[in-house]
Design a protein around this motif. Sequence first.
Motif, PDB file in Angstrom:
ATOM      1  N   LYS A   1      -3.628  -6.135 -13.446  1.00 32.92           N
ATOM      2  CA  LYS A   1      -3.681  -7.579 -13.426  1.00 32.92           C
ATOM      3  C   LYS A   1      -4.976  -8.123 -14.128  1.00 32.92           C
ATOM      4  CE  LYS A   1      -1.898  -7.532  -8.759  1.00 32.92           C
ATOM      5  NZ  LYS A   1      -2.513  -7.531  -7.097  1.00 32.92           N
TER       6      LYS A   1
ATOM      7  N   THR B   1      -1.905 -17.057  -7.651  1.00 29.25           N
ATOM      8  CA  THR B   1      -1.286 -15.824  -6.725  1.00 29.25           C
ATOM      9  C   THR B   1      -0.775 -16.277  -5.341  1.00 29.25           C
ATOM     10  OG1 THR B   1      -3.340 -15.762  -5.556  1.00 29.25           O
ATOM     11  CG2 THR B   1      -3.273 -14.504  -7.779  1.00 29.25           C
TER      12      THR B   1
ATOM     13  N   HIS C   1      -4.543 -16.233 -16.747  1.00 30.34           N
ATOM     14  CA  HIS C   1      -3.707 -16.148 -15.725  1.00 30.34           C
ATOM     15  C   HIS C   1      -2.427 -17.110 -15.943  1.00 30.34           C
ATOM     16  CE1 HIS C   1      -6.760 -14.111 -13.291  1.00 30.34           C
ATOM     17  NE2 HIS C   1      -7.526 -15.002 -13.681  1.00 30.34           N
TER      18      HIS C   1
ATOM     19  N   TRP D   1       2.457 -13.608 -12.615  1.00 29.50           N
ATOM     20  CA  TRP D   1       2.128 -13.570 -11.196  1.00 29.50           C
ATOM     21  C   TRP D   1       3.490 -13.649 -10.411  1.00 29.50           C
ATOM     22  CZ3 TRP D   1      -2.188 -11.637  -9.558  1.00 29.50           C
ATOM     23  CH2 TRP D   1      -3.228 -11.818 -10.427  1.00 29.50           C
TER      24      TRP D   1
END
Length: 140
Positions: free
Chosen positions: A17, A104, A135, A140
């Motif tokens: 991650k 997330t 991100h 995700w």
Amino acid sequence: MRETFELAQEATARGDKPFGSVLVRDDTIIMSDSNREITEDDIRRHPELHLAYRACREYDADERAAMVMYTSTGPCPMCASGMATAGFGRVVYSVGSDGIAVFTGIEPTVRSAEILDGISEVVGPVLNDEGRRIHQEFDW
């Protein structure tokens, strides 16, 4: 902060991650790490926690109090607790817990700033757009 972004991208390139952190003393990076939860099959291998662990082994409390932890994303409660134990003088992050929750879907039960209150000065978000972009690119 940009070094933490590079470390976060290195983490994703190897299958982890997107998290990266550096520990700074006297304006010099003395330690760095990136997330290794998946590749080392160890839920504790968040970069902030691992750097706090290493700093406690290698430096005394006064030295740690003079250090700054820069991290690509605000630390989770586990990492914040380790950082509180280490007693860093300051923690600087790019993407806060509210920002990471957008990606997330996980809201932290306690904010890292609450855990670090009275121990470390918490500063952020810093370079938030750049941090968020990492991100956004991660699946995700």
